[in-house]
Design a protein around this motif. Structure first.
Motif, mmCIF file in Angstrom:
data_model
loop_
_atom_site.group_PDB
_atom_site.id
_atom_site.type_symbol
_atom_site.label_atom_id
_atom_site.label_comp_id
_atom_site.label_asym_id
_atom_site.label_seq_id
_atom_site.Cartn_x
_atom_site.Cartn_y
_atom_site.Cartn_z
ATOM 1 N N ARG A 154 86.720 36.759 30.244
ATOM 2 C CA ARG A 154 85.346 37.280 30.285
ATOM 3 C C ARG A 154 84.877 37.519 31.705
ATOM 4 N N LYS A 155 85.754 37.273 32.642
ATOM 5 C CA LYS A 155 85.492 37.531 34.078
ATOM 6 C C LYS A 155 84.311 36.713 34.613
ATOM 7 N N LEU A 156 84.220 35.472 34.154
ATOM 8 C CA LEU A 156 83.192 34.586 34.709
ATOM 9 C C LEU A 156 83.634 34.142 36.102
ATOM 10 N N PRO A 157 82.685 33.868 37.001
ATOM 11 C CA PRO A 157 83.060 33.397 38.346
ATOM 12 C C PRO A 157 83.859 32.087 38.253
ATOM 13 N N ALA A 158 84.771 31.891 39.199
ATOM 14 C CA ALA A 158 85.689 30.740 39.149
ATOM 15 C C ALA A 158 84.930 29.413 39.026
ATOM 16 N N ALA A 159 83.816 29.273 39.756
ATOM 17 C CA ALA A 159 83.080 27.998 39.728
ATOM 18 C C ALA A 159 82.504 27.739 38.336
ATOM 19 N N GLU A 160 82.079 28.800 37.696
ATOM 20 C CA GLU A 160 81.513 28.687 36.342
ATOM 21 C C GLU A 160 82.610 28.334 35.335
ATOM 22 N N VAL A 161 83.786 28.927 35.515
ATOM 23 C CA VAL A 161 84.915 28.620 34.632
ATOM 24 C C VAL A 161 85.243 27.133 34.748
ATOM 25 N N GLU A 162 85.289 26.650 35.991
ATOM 26 C CA GLU A 162 85.613 25.249 36.255
ATOM 27 C C GLU A 162 84.579 24.330 35.590
ATOM 28 N N LYS A 163 83.313 24.658 35.789
ATOM 29 C CA LYS A 163 82.245 23.789 35.265
ATOM 30 C C LYS A 163 82.254 23.747 33.735
ATOM 31 N N ARG A 164 82.337 24.914 33.127
ATOM 32 C CA ARG A 164 82.292 24.960 31.653
ATOM 33 C C ARG A 164 83.531 24.298 31.047
ATOM 34 N N THR A 165 84.678 24.501 31.695
ATOM 35 C CA THR A 165 85.909 23.908 31.160
ATOM 36 C C THR A 165 85.817 22.383 31.236
ATOM 37 N N GLN A 166 85.374 21.881 32.392
ATOM 38 C CA GLN A 166 85.240 20.422 32.555
ATOM 39 C C GLN A 166 84.256 19.852 31.531
ATOM 40 N N ASP A 167 83.136 20.537 31.367
ATOM 41 C CA ASP A 167 82.109 20.073 30.406
ATOM 42 C C ASP A 167 82.674 19.992 28.990
ATOM 43 N N ALA A 168 83.353 21.069 28.608
ATOM 44 C CA ALA A 168 83.879 21.124 27.234
ATOM 45 C C ALA A 168 84.961 20.070 27.036
ATOM 46 N N LEU A 169 85.796 19.864 28.056
ATOM 47 C CA LEU A 169 86.855 18.846 27.934
ATOM 48 C C LEU A 169 86.240 17.452 27.865
ATOM 49 N N ARG A 170 85.172 17.235 28.641
ATOM 50 C CA ARG A 170 84.505 15.926 28.619
ATOM 51 C C ARG A 170 83.897 15.689 27.235
ATOM 52 N N SER A 171 83.225 16.699 26.708
ATOM 53 C CA SER A 171 82.549 16.543 25.408
ATOM 54 C C SER A 171 83.530 16.272 24.285
ATOM 55 N N THR A 172 84.758 16.696 24.433
ATOM 56 C CA THR A 172 85.733 16.521 23.355
ATOM 57 C C THR A 172 86.764 15.443 23.695
ATOM 58 N N ASN A 173 86.461 14.663 24.747
ATOM 59 C CA ASN A 173 87.357 13.561 25.147
ATOM 60 C C ASN A 173 88.763 14.008 25.502
ATOM 61 N N LEU A 174 88.858 15.132 26.188
ATOM 62 C CA LEU A 174 90.194 15.649 26.512
ATOM 63 C C LEU A 174 90.492 15.628 28.014
ATOM 64 N N LEU A 175 89.537 15.108 28.819
ATOM 65 C CA LEU A 175 89.743 15.164 30.273
ATOM 66 C C LEU A 175 91.057 14.505 30.689
ATOM 67 N N LYS A 176 91.370 13.384 30.028
ATOM 68 C CA LYS A 176 92.572 12.630 30.429
ATOM 69 C C LYS A 176 93.866 13.407 30.196
ATOM 70 N N VAL A 177 93.819 14.333 29.229
ATOM 71 C CA VAL A 177 95.056 15.068 28.914
ATOM 72 C C VAL A 177 94.970 16.532 29.358
ATOM 73 N N ALA A 178 94.052 16.805 30.293
ATOM 74 C CA ALA A 178 93.802 18.194 30.693
ATOM 75 C C ALA A 178 95.064 18.915 31.167
ATOM 76 N N GLU A 179 95.958 18.195 31.822
ATOM 77 C CA GLU A 179 97.145 18.863 32.370
ATOM 78 C C GLU A 179 98.321 18.858 31.402
ATOM 79 N N ASP A 180 98.182 18.187 30.261
ATOM 80 C CA ASP A 180 99.295 18.133 29.293
ATOM 81 C C ASP A 180 99.399 19.452 28.525
ATOM 82 N N SER A 181 100.519 19.575 27.828
ATOM 83 C CA SER A 181 100.641 20.721 26.921
ATOM 84 C C SER A 181 100.019 20.314 25.592
ATOM 85 N N PRO A 182 99.275 21.201 24.942
ATOM 86 C CA PRO A 182 98.712 20.832 23.633
ATOM 87 C C PRO A 182 99.813 20.508 22.618
ATOM 88 N N ALA A 183 101.021 21.006 22.867
ATOM 89 C CA ALA A 183 102.120 20.715 21.943
ATOM 90 C C ALA A 183 102.393 19.218 21.859
#
Ligand SMILES: Nc1ncnc2c1ncn2[C@@H]1O[C@H](COP(=O)(O)OP(=O)(O)OP(=O)(O)O)[C@@H](O)[C@H]1O
Length: 355
Positions: A109-138
């Motif tokens: 969607r061509k959002l600015p990099a800082a916005e992508v970072e913020k929204r991704t972090q927020d969504a990962l935090r809300s779904t308890n996924l921050l700890k596995v952010a670098e893992d493969s979903p597989a």
């Protein structure tokens, strides 16, 4: 106030009318579920709202904005509708990390990099996924993968979340947990939810209102409590919760359970308006029937034909004439034994025209 509005929406696939003149208004922040047997048109309705399916007739609006109208030959493409979507299959990209799974649609969607970072972090935090952010979903469990799909849908800040059986591939314990997580996320982010499910208890637990559909036609739209307690018709009664139906016939101005010699007790007379029908259906919930003793008022008489211990409750089957009724009582209630005569009091009888 209505937010998503469907006006006379019809969808035909050749000779099949999957959805027939559907009118719906869903509020901002409301959780709205669609329930019905397989093939009744739930998924088709959701796909039309999402923009994956054209309409044969009618219009769909979000707020004041028209998003689909065959008459005006107008379709807003799915990616411009700002809807989050989570479907049954774990639609995650296994070659991207959990973080990238969430961030990628934002980059598209061509959002600015800082916005992508913020929204991704927020969504990962809300779904308890921050700890596995670098893992493969597989490497994640089914619940974990479904959280990634949820996080990805959340990150776009959706106005509406479209969920089609999102929990059906999870085990029962996880389903229950995720159901509350979805509700918490909805409170936090304030989006509307349109939820398609086969699972009544899921719909009951999550929804502000439920639509019960049959063959593309609305049967009832109401709160979970009203759909259960005041079903609009026999189909809704039988579809939601456990139900009993006894065929009642008229002979010489008296009502009988079909196959029974004794007339119905006076306490169980059908309403005046239905007494002209040849066959009536007397409906009741297994949990809304008491066993009463022989000396009490006259109830429905039968013989206990089955008794099953289900943990907290005992499930009884009572033969009345040539029909069966199911009764459920707490395991501490004294109940009859197999082969014993019983006398039943229906606490909330419902009457419908017979078929
Ligand atoms: N692409 C299609 N082509 C032809 N018929 C279709 C198509 N999609 C759906 N249908 C038909 O439309 C009707 C409604 O299907 P739909 O998938 O919306 O039902 P559903 O209530 O979501 O069922 P389920 O719970 O099994 O997913 C069915 O009769 C189905 O066979």
């Amino acid at each position: 106030m209505s937010y998503v509005r469907l006006v006379n929406v019809t969808k035909k696939f050749g000779d099949v009318t999957a959805v027939n003149s559907l009118n719906l208004e869903i509020g901002k922040g409301e959780c709205f579920s669609m329930l019905g047997p397989s093939g009744c048109g739930k998924t088709t309705t959701l796909r039309m709202v999402a923009g994956f399916e054209d309409l044969s007739e009618g219009e769909i609006y979000v707020g004041d904005r028209l998003i689909s109208s065959p008459k005006r030959n107008f379709y807003l493409p799915p990616e411009k509708r700002n809807f989050g979507m989570v479907f049954q299959a774990f639609a995650v990209w296994p070659h991207l990390s959990v973080y990238e799974n969430v961030a990628f649609p934002l980059r598209i969607r061509k959002l600015p990099a800082a916005e992508v970072e913020k929204r991704t972090q927020d969504a990962l935090r809300s779904t308890n996924l921050l700890k596995v952010a670098e893992d493969s979903p597989a490497d994640l469990s089914g619940g974990g993968k479904q959280r990634v799909a949820l996080a990805r849908a959340l990150a776009i800040n959706p106005d509406v979340m479209l969920l089609d059986e999102p929990l059906s591939s999870l085990d029962p314990h996880l389903r229950e947990e995720m159901r509350f997580e979805i509700k918490d996320l909805q409170r936090k982010y304030g989006f509307s939810i349109i939820y398609v499910t086969h699972d009544q208890s899921e719909a009951m637990a999550l929804s502000d209102r439920i639509l019960v559909m049959r063959s593309g036609v609305v049967q009832q739209i109401d709160t979970p409590l009203n759909v259960y307690n005041q079903p609009a018709n026999k189909f809704v009664f039988s579809f939601i919760g456990l139900s009993n139906f006894l065929d009642i016939v008229w002979e010489d101005g008296r009502a009988f359970v079909r196959g029974e010699h004794a007339a119905l007790p006076a306490s169980l007379m059908p309403p005046e308006s239905m007494r002209g029908e040849d066959v009536l259906s007397l409906a009741s919930r297994p949990s809304e029937i008491d066993f009463i003793t022989e000396g009490d008022e006259q109830g429905l008489r039968g013989i206990l034909s089955r008794k099953a211990f289900l943990g907290e409750i005992i499930d009884y089957q009572v033969k009345i004439g040539d029909q069966e009724m199911r009764v459920q009582k707490g395991r501490r209630d004294p109940g009859p034994e197999l082969g014993e005569a019983c006398n039943l009091r229906l606490l909330r009888p419902f009457w419908y025209a017979g078929e």
